[in-house]
Design a protein around this motif. Sequence first.
Motif, mmCIF file in Angstrom:
data_model
loop_
_atom_site.group_PDB
_atom_site.id
_atom_site.type_symbol
_atom_site.label_atom_id
_atom_site.label_comp_id
_atom_site.label_asym_id
_atom_site.label_seq_id
_atom_site.Cartn_x
_atom_site.Cartn_y
_atom_site.Cartn_z
ATOM 1 N N ILE A 171 1.369 14.655 24.651
ATOM 2 C CA ILE A 171 0.383 15.872 24.952
ATOM 3 C C ILE A 171 1.266 17.008 25.900
ATOM 4 C CG2 ILE A 171 -1.368 16.510 26.345
ATOM 5 C CD1 ILE A 171 -2.684 13.663 25.132
ATOM 6 N N SER A 172 2.004 16.537 26.744
ATOM 7 C CA SER A 172 2.716 17.294 27.692
ATOM 8 C C SER A 172 3.639 18.317 26.923
ATOM 9 C CB SER A 172 3.678 16.604 28.720
ATOM 10 O OG SER A 172 4.589 15.879 28.204
ATOM 11 N N GLN A 173 4.132 17.899 25.597
ATOM 12 C CA GLN A 173 4.928 18.506 24.784
ATOM 13 C C GLN A 173 4.483 19.643 23.771
ATOM 14 O OE1 GLN A 173 8.191 16.109 23.069
ATOM 15 N NE2 GLN A 173 7.121 14.500 24.247
ATOM 16 N N GLY A 174 2.655 19.466 24.031
ATOM 17 C CA GLY A 174 2.167 20.372 23.158
ATOM 18 C C GLY A 174 1.239 20.015 22.291
ATOM 19 N N ALA A 175 1.331 18.673 22.079
ATOM 20 C CA ALA A 175 0.779 17.984 20.881
ATOM 21 C C ALA A 175 -0.781 18.027 21.212
ATOM 22 C CB ALA A 175 1.226 16.535 20.698
ATOM 23 N N ASP A 176 -1.550 18.519 20.213
ATOM 24 C CA ASP A 176 -3.041 18.460 20.138
ATOM 25 C C ASP A 176 -3.827 17.663 19.371
ATOM 26 O OD1 ASP A 176 -2.593 20.508 18.246
ATOM 27 O OD2 ASP A 176 -3.705 21.862 19.292
ATOM 28 N N VAL A 177 -2.947 16.881 18.538
ATOM 29 C CA VAL A 177 -3.503 15.920 17.435
ATOM 30 C C VAL A 177 -2.503 14.882 17.423
ATOM 31 C CG1 VAL A 177 -4.580 15.601 15.162
ATOM 32 C CG2 VAL A 177 -4.587 17.714 16.314
ATOM 33 N N ILE A 178 -2.827 13.679 17.483
ATOM 34 C CA ILE A 178 -1.918 12.562 17.626
ATOM 35 C C ILE A 178 -2.482 11.569 16.790
ATOM 36 C CG2 ILE A 178 -0.514 10.847 18.889
ATOM 37 C CD1 ILE A 178 -0.967 12.505 21.369
ATOM 38 N N TYR A 179 -1.539 11.099 15.842
ATOM 39 C CA TYR A 179 -1.966 10.050 14.803
ATOM 40 C C TYR A 179 -1.307 8.698 15.259
ATOM 41 C CZ TYR A 179 -1.471 7.727 9.985
ATOM 42 O OH TYR A 179 -1.473 6.854 9.062
ATOM 43 N N ALA A 180 -2.183 7.486 15.361
ATOM 44 C CA ALA A 180 -1.580 6.272 15.966
ATOM 45 C C ALA A 180 -1.524 5.333 14.837
ATOM 46 C CB ALA A 180 -2.439 5.830 16.971
ATOM 47 N N PHE A 216 0.883 -1.039 0.086
ATOM 48 C CA PHE A 216 -0.150 -0.104 0.069
ATOM 49 C C PHE A 216 0.959 1.213 0.049
ATOM 50 C CE2 PHE A 216 -2.580 -3.324 1.475
ATOM 51 C CZ PHE A 216 -3.893 -3.066 1.236
ATOM 52 N N SER A 217 0.139 2.356 -0.512
ATOM 53 C CA SER A 217 1.011 3.693 -0.679
ATOM 54 C C SER A 217 0.335 4.422 0.813
ATOM 55 C CB SER A 217 0.467 4.318 -1.860
ATOM 56 O OG SER A 217 1.347 3.716 -2.882
ATOM 57 N N GLU A 218 0.978 3.803 1.864
ATOM 58 C CA GLU A 218 0.518 4.595 3.453
ATOM 59 C C GLU A 218 1.013 6.022 3.310
ATOM 60 O OE1 GLU A 218 1.294 0.057 3.929
ATOM 61 O OE2 GLU A 218 2.403 1.553 2.816
ATOM 62 N N HIS A 219 2.181 6.082 2.652
ATOM 63 C CA HIS A 219 2.615 7.722 3.133
ATOM 64 C C HIS A 219 1.644 8.574 2.149
ATOM 65 C CE1 HIS A 219 3.842 5.848 -1.074
ATOM 66 N NE2 HIS A 219 4.316 6.975 -1.406
ATOM 67 N N GLN A 220 1.044 8.173 1.259
ATOM 68 C CA GLN A 220 0.109 9.067 0.434
ATOM 69 C C GLN A 220 -1.137 9.286 1.245
ATOM 70 O OE1 GLN A 220 -0.906 6.991 -3.294
ATOM 71 N NE2 GLN A 220 1.302 7.937 -4.235
ATOM 72 N N GLY A 221 -1.557 8.461 2.061
ATOM 73 C CA GLY A 221 -3.021 8.513 2.964
ATOM 74 C C GLY A 221 -2.491 9.355 4.010
ATOM 75 N N SER A 222 -1.554 9.066 4.596
ATOM 76 C CA SER A 222 -0.877 9.694 5.859
ATOM 77 C C SER A 222 -0.544 11.062 5.549
ATOM 78 C CB SER A 222 0.633 8.846 6.401
ATOM 79 O OG SER A 222 0.271 7.527 6.619
ATOM 80 N N TYR A 223 -0.063 11.471 4.341
ATOM 81 C CA TYR A 223 -0.012 12.837 3.966
ATOM 82 C C TYR A 223 -1.188 13.795 4.197
ATOM 83 C CZ TYR A 223 1.256 16.864 0.904
ATOM 84 O OH TYR A 223 1.705 18.129 0.365
ATOM 85 N N LEU A 224 -2.406 12.980 3.630
ATOM 86 C CA LEU A 224 -3.639 13.803 3.810
ATOM 87 C C LEU A 224 -4.042 14.211 5.308
ATOM 88 C CD1 LEU A 224 -5.614 11.857 0.881
ATOM 89 C CD2 LEU A 224 -4.274 13.939 0.991
ATOM 90 N N VAL A 225 -4.057 12.945 6.005
ATOM 91 C CA VAL A 225 -4.590 12.917 7.336
ATOM 92 C C VAL A 225 -3.529 14.071 8.238
ATOM 93 C CG1 VAL A 225 -5.601 10.899 7.393
ATOM 94 C CG2 VAL A 225 -3.319 11.206 8.181
ATOM 95 N N GLY A 226 -2.190 14.123 7.727
ATOM 96 C CA GLY A 226 -1.091 15.010 8.262
ATOM 97 C C GLY A 226 -1.626 16.516 8.006
ATOM 98 N N TYR A 268 2.898 11.486 6.841
ATOM 99 C CA TYR A 268 2.137 12.289 7.898
ATOM 100 C C TYR A 268 2.854 13.894 8.339
ATOM 101 C CZ TYR A 268 0.069 13.764 12.392
ATOM 102 O OH TYR A 268 -0.346 14.145 13.542
ATOM 103 N N ALA A 269 4.448 13.844 8.325
ATOM 104 C CA ALA A 269 5.016 14.793 8.595
ATOM 105 C C ALA A 269 4.919 15.518 7.360
ATOM 106 C CB ALA A 269 6.335 14.417 9.052
ATOM 107 N N GLN A 270 5.175 15.131 6.304
ATOM 108 C CA GLN A 270 5.070 16.084 4.858
ATOM 109 C C GLN A 270 3.802 16.480 4.871
ATOM 110 O OE1 GLN A 270 6.971 13.779 1.419
ATOM 111 N NE2 GLN A 270 6.972 12.169 2.867
ATOM 112 N N GLY A 271 2.633 15.926 5.127
ATOM 113 C CA GLY A 271 1.490 16.607 5.137
ATOM 114 C C GLY A 271 1.147 17.609 6.131
ATOM 115 N N VAL A 272 1.834 17.538 7.265
ATOM 116 C CA VAL A 272 1.615 18.701 8.269
ATOM 117 C C VAL A 272 2.471 19.776 7.949
ATOM 118 C CG1 VAL A 272 2.613 19.203 10.664
ATOM 119 C CG2 VAL A 272 1.629 17.123 10.273
#
Length: 331
Positions: A203-212, A124-134, A164-168
């Motif tokens: 979250i303690s580092q400031g993250a307010d959205v987390i992708y698992a 699968f091209s997981e990087h492509q889907g992860s870009y979108l959710v990023g 994901y990082a690329q999308g962000v």
Amino acid sequence: MIRIRTLAGSAAAFALSAAGALADPALIFDLGGKFDKSFNEAAYNGAQRWVQETGGSYKELEMQSEAQREQALRRLAETGANPIVMTGFAFGDVLNEVAPDYPDTRFAIIDAVVEQPNVRSVIFSEHQGSYLVGMMAAMASKSGTVGFVGGMDIPLIRKFACGYAQGVKAVKPDATVVINMTGTTPAAWADPVKGAELARSQISQGADVIYAAAGSTGLGVLQAAADENILSIGVDSNQNHLHPGKVLTSMIKRVDIAVHDAFAAGAAIETGTVLADLKGDGVGYALDEHNAALVTAEMKAAVDEAAARIKSGETPVHDYMTDNTCPAASF
């Protein structure tokens, strides 16, 4: 001990006997459990859809340890199961050894490439889907810091993280992406407690959205995010319903279709490598009644436009697995 079950159209389950149907397909789940609400469960859903459509039956096996992989494959092949479908890259080396011993059996492996004449490899091209959710994570974030929790630290999961990082960064070039992996052994797929701990740390580092992207470990990430009143992003299966209004979206990976299509083809399944990408709807993001209020019209338009550019080739998304590097994050 290896126990193989045969699931019939009536949903009955029983231990395989010598008189079991010899033409049944088979499905082997990877570690983490059949009902992990993610990768394995997507495979199960695909098999169940085939049962509902055909009234057929199939054999299934849930892995309990790494040591069972070869034994499981050989046992199923010897029962006459055909094709035998397995979920997870970790079957790759074992299948490469086993497949030549059963030339009349067709095998299908998800998330790995095994170059044998009787094997179908689905990647699968997981990087492509992860870009979108990023992109969605960056647009939803108020702090400018988002997180990623992976399961086992392997190139495949880094592929998710990198996309994901690329999308962000495409939305917010100055955003911070905090990335953690759960572990370096297969146990990392089934540790929701550790997943929750990593989420709270982010979250303690400031993250307010987390992708698992961590199998059943991700359930702990999603739970911790909901408890702390921040957003999460699910993976593989649509996990929006697990915490309605708290899961921003899920990166869908159509493992269910891969399994369904393999079962439907039966012993006539075409071998070789199949790529399930964004253009072919192999990956994508989930939008339903559980997250509709979280995804603004602006967000959807931006992501859909980016998806069109990725499909056309106008916007390339770097695949970590091509060179073990990521332009948007360091590992």
